[in-house]
Motif scaffolding. Structure first.
Motif, PDB file in Angstrom:
ATOM      1  N   THR A   1      55.213  33.741  42.149  1.00  0.00           N
ATOM      2  CA  THR A   1      54.238  33.356  43.146  1.00  0.00           C
ATOM      3  C   THR A   1      52.857  33.027  42.318  1.00  0.00           C
ATOM      4  OG1 THR A   1      54.951  34.556  45.055  1.00  0.00           O
ATOM      5  CG2 THR A   1      52.574  33.798  45.034  1.00  0.00           C
ATOM      6  N   TRP A   2      52.716  34.067  41.450  1.00  0.00           N
ATOM      7  CA  TRP A   2      51.662  33.929  40.724  1.00  0.00           C
ATOM      8  C   TRP A   2      51.302  32.796  39.782  1.00  0.00           C
ATOM      9  CZ3 TRP A   2      46.648  34.832  40.675  1.00  0.00           C
ATOM     10  CH2 TRP A   2      45.962  34.636  39.407  1.00  0.00           C
TER      11      TRP A   2
ATOM     12  N   TYR B   1      46.162  35.052  47.497  1.00  0.00           N
ATOM     13  CA  TYR B   1      47.519  35.276  46.898  1.00  0.00           C
ATOM     14  C   TYR B   1      48.543  35.612  47.939  1.00  0.00           C
ATOM     15  CZ  TYR B   1      51.251  37.850  44.711  1.00  0.00           C
ATOM     16  OH  TYR B   1      52.611  38.433  44.474  1.00  0.00           O
TER      17      TYR B   1
ATOM     18  N   ARG C   1      54.339  39.133  42.790  1.00  0.00           N
ATOM     19  CA  ARG C   1      55.841  38.388  42.142  1.00  0.00           C
ATOM     20  C   ARG C   1      55.065  37.467  41.227  1.00  0.00           C
ATOM     21  NH1 ARG C   1      57.760  35.850  47.486  1.00  0.00           N
ATOM     22  NH2 ARG C   1      59.121  34.765  46.074  1.00  0.00           N
TER      23      ARG C   1
ATOM     24  N   ALA D   1      49.705  32.584  49.756  1.00  0.00           N
ATOM     25  CA  ALA D   1      50.887  31.842  48.936  1.00  0.00           C
ATOM     26  C   ALA D   1      52.098  32.686  48.710  1.00  0.00           C
ATOM     27  CB  ALA D   1      50.136  31.869  47.321  1.00  0.00           C
ATOM     28  N   ASN D   2      52.126  34.199  48.999  1.00  0.00           N
ATOM     29  CA  ASN D   2      53.316  34.595  48.744  1.00  0.00           C
ATOM     30  C   ASN D   2      54.027  34.650  50.183  1.00  0.00           C
ATOM     31  OD1 ASN D   2      54.711  36.300  47.087  1.00  0.00           O
ATOM     32  ND2 ASN D   2      53.644  38.163  47.636  1.00  0.00           N
TER      33      ASN D   2
ATOM     34  N   GLY E   1      54.219  31.923  51.619  1.00  0.00           N
ATOM     35  CA  GLY E   1      54.547  30.731  51.965  1.00  0.00           C
ATOM     36  C   GLY E   1      53.611  29.679  52.791  1.00  0.00           C
TER      37      GLY E   1
ATOM     38  N   ARG F   1      52.811  29.823  40.275  1.00  0.00           N
ATOM     39  CA  ARG F   1      52.559  28.871  41.042  1.00  0.00           C
ATOM     40  C   ARG F   1      51.055  28.687  40.989  1.00  0.00           C
ATOM     41  NH1 ARG F   1      57.273  30.324  43.627  1.00  0.00           N
ATOM     42  NH2 ARG F   1      55.798  30.963  45.638  1.00  0.00           N
TER      43      ARG F   1
END
Length: 510
Positions: free
Chosen positions: A93-94, A46, A90, A49-50, A52, A96
């Protein structure tokens, strides 16, 4: 978000400060409902991902025995991310990430489950464009490695040629329990994956402060000229934990502190501290230099004095009474498993000959801390009266790996006043104060490196086998002895202090 720098017009591929993104790929986690996945792996994914740092076609595939749907796995993953992520949670983000979660149910001996996993990865080539790219994270007990690897071989999951992309495997420690078992495991893994596609993960090597050793030594002219036996008196490497064994009784009582920490974390820190400057920072060159150090490590002549192990008894820690190791749930009353180890090693190279390396690790110690302390020799001559320098010790450089990551330099300074009095002072550098960027969690860096195919921070099979060469004789000696007892909340058994006292030294108190 683009998978390559060239795919985004706002990113100049010539700017090396910009992060490189992995190819579209899948991360398959075996044991996806276990503690490691829940506490570390899913939160790390996660956070990546957050930040980027994952490609748009990234997919997290969980494999476990629970009869879950994709949605149920997503709920589990969300809870894990909310509890364990280091970056703010966020919703965008989650959302996606949630659309790229899959779950495969089955046991490791279930042929149909692995056939289904292979079919899932084939489907992801069309839905997410992973082009056969997949990393397999074995977050499972080592006893399950053979059956899982054979299933992957049977289904072609491990084959780069069959997949059309890259296939990699991530193995958690312990890498065997002695040299013989490590060789058997290495042979088993190498029969299924090519050596370049095997990533043996030691999460300590992913910590920013450990990596900062490279910068500290090789980006500065200040330390490297004195990083040798002419100026260094001794090196202490400490990994102290204030917690007990928690719920790991079965694993820990079979393993002990030497196999759990000394064989991997501490010996890797020793290798990084003592290694020569690599010709480049590629994986092969750094591994080569570390391997030279491990091959040069010498054991003490007298194991009884300079190889100490202990077991904690009940005591007080942070104002609370804690039970002893033999009182822990599911621990046999006659267990001789050690929870503390201290050992004196040498590194027989021109740079380090004669410099003792003192390594120690333990549970139920006063505080949680990991550090590398370089103690320098005293000045050959001091133009002061003895009373002027009565409180002056050796200069010392301390690299704090955790917590309060940073570096401390201890040196002598004049005390303000009319008299000439010299006393030790400390100069501190803290990562948290010097940089605005938050330190990434070790698993973030290592998972990203796996997806990028960067093996720099992963020990290879030769390093693992050399580490067991060092540990096996100690384990053989300890097999016929009982561990010393130390009170929970203390810094270990008195024998560990006596070990350094025989050399005219003492442990640094973090």
């Amino acid at each position: 978000m683009a998978s390559t720098a060239s795919g985004n017009p706002l990113r100049d591929p010539r700017d090396r400060r910009l992060p490189r993104l992995p190819d579209n790929s899948a991360l398959v986690v075996f044991g996806a409902t276990g503690d490691l996945a829940r506490k570390k792996l899913i939160p790390a994914v996660y956070d990546l991902a957050n930040r980027g740092l994952l490609p748009p076609g990234f997919v997290l595939v969980g494999f476990a025995r629970r009869d879950w749907s994709d949605d149920e796995f997503a709920a589990f993953a969300r809870e894990s991310a909310e509890r364990g992520a280091r970056t703010p949670f966020r919703e965008d983000t989650w959302e996606r990430l949630a659309g790229s979660l899959r779950f495969c149910q089955g046991s490791f001996s279930d042929d149909a489950a692995f056939d289904g996993l292979a079919a899932t990865l084939t489907d992801l080539e069309h839905s997410h464009g992973i082009r056969g790219n997949a990393a397999f994270y074995l977050s499972i007990p080592p006893t399950a490695f053979p059956v899982v690897l054979k299933q992957m071989q049977r289904t072609g999951l491990a084959s780069n040629e069959a997949a059309g992309g890259w296939r990699r495997v991530v193995i958690e420690k312990p890498f065997g329990h002695d040299l013989e078992s490590a060789r058997e495991l290495n042979s088993l893994v190498d029969d299924v994956f090519t050596p370049d596609d095997v990533f043996r993960i030691d999460h300590y090597l992913g910590k920013e402060t450990v990596q900062n050793l490279f910068a500290l030594r090789f980006a500065n002219t200040l330390f490297e000229p004195i990083w040798n036996s002419h100026f260094v008196d001794s090196v202490q490497i400490t990994m102290a934990e204030d917690v007990g064994i928690g719920t790991r009784a079965g694993f820990y009582d079979e393993t002990g502190a030497a196999r759990d920490v000394l064989q991997n974390h501490l010996l890797q820190l020793l290798a990084l501290t003592a290694m020569e400057e690599p010709v480049s920072f590629g994986a092969d060159t750094i591994r080569t230099e570390k391997l030279k150090v491990l091959r040069a490590v010498s054991l003490p002549d007298d194991y009884a004095t300079f190889a100490v192990r202990g077991q904690y008894s009940q005591g007080w820690l942070a104002g609370e009474r804690v039970r002893g190791y033999l009182e822990e749930a599911d621990i046999p009353a006659d267990s001789t498993t050690e929870t503390f180890v201290a050992v004196k090693l040498g590194v027989e190279t021109r740079r380090w000959a004669g410099v003792p390396f003192y390594l120690r690790t333990g549970k139920r110690l006063p505080r949680r801390v990991t550090e590398i302390a370089i103690t320098f020799t005293k000045a050959p001559h001091l133009p002061f009266d003895e009373t002027d320098t009565a409180e002056l010790g050796n200069n010392q450089l301390v690299i704090r790996v955790q917590p309060d990551e940073g570096v401390t330099l201890r040196f002598g300074s004049k005390v303000p006043g009319s008299a000439m009095e010299v006393r030790d002072v400390a100069m501190d550098f803290l990562f948290g104060e010097a940089f605005t960027e938050a330190l990434p969690e070790a698993y973030e860096r290592l998972i990203l490196d796996v997806l990028l195919g960067d093996a720099t921070l992963f020990p290879n099979n030769a390093e693992v086998e050399e580490s067991w060469r060092i540990i096996d004789p100690l384990e053989e000696f300890w097999r016929s002895t009982k561990p010393h007892t130390y009170r929970a909340g203390s810094w270990g058994p008195a024998a560990a202090d006596d070990m350094l006292a025989r050399d005219g030294r003492r442990w640094r108190r973090p």
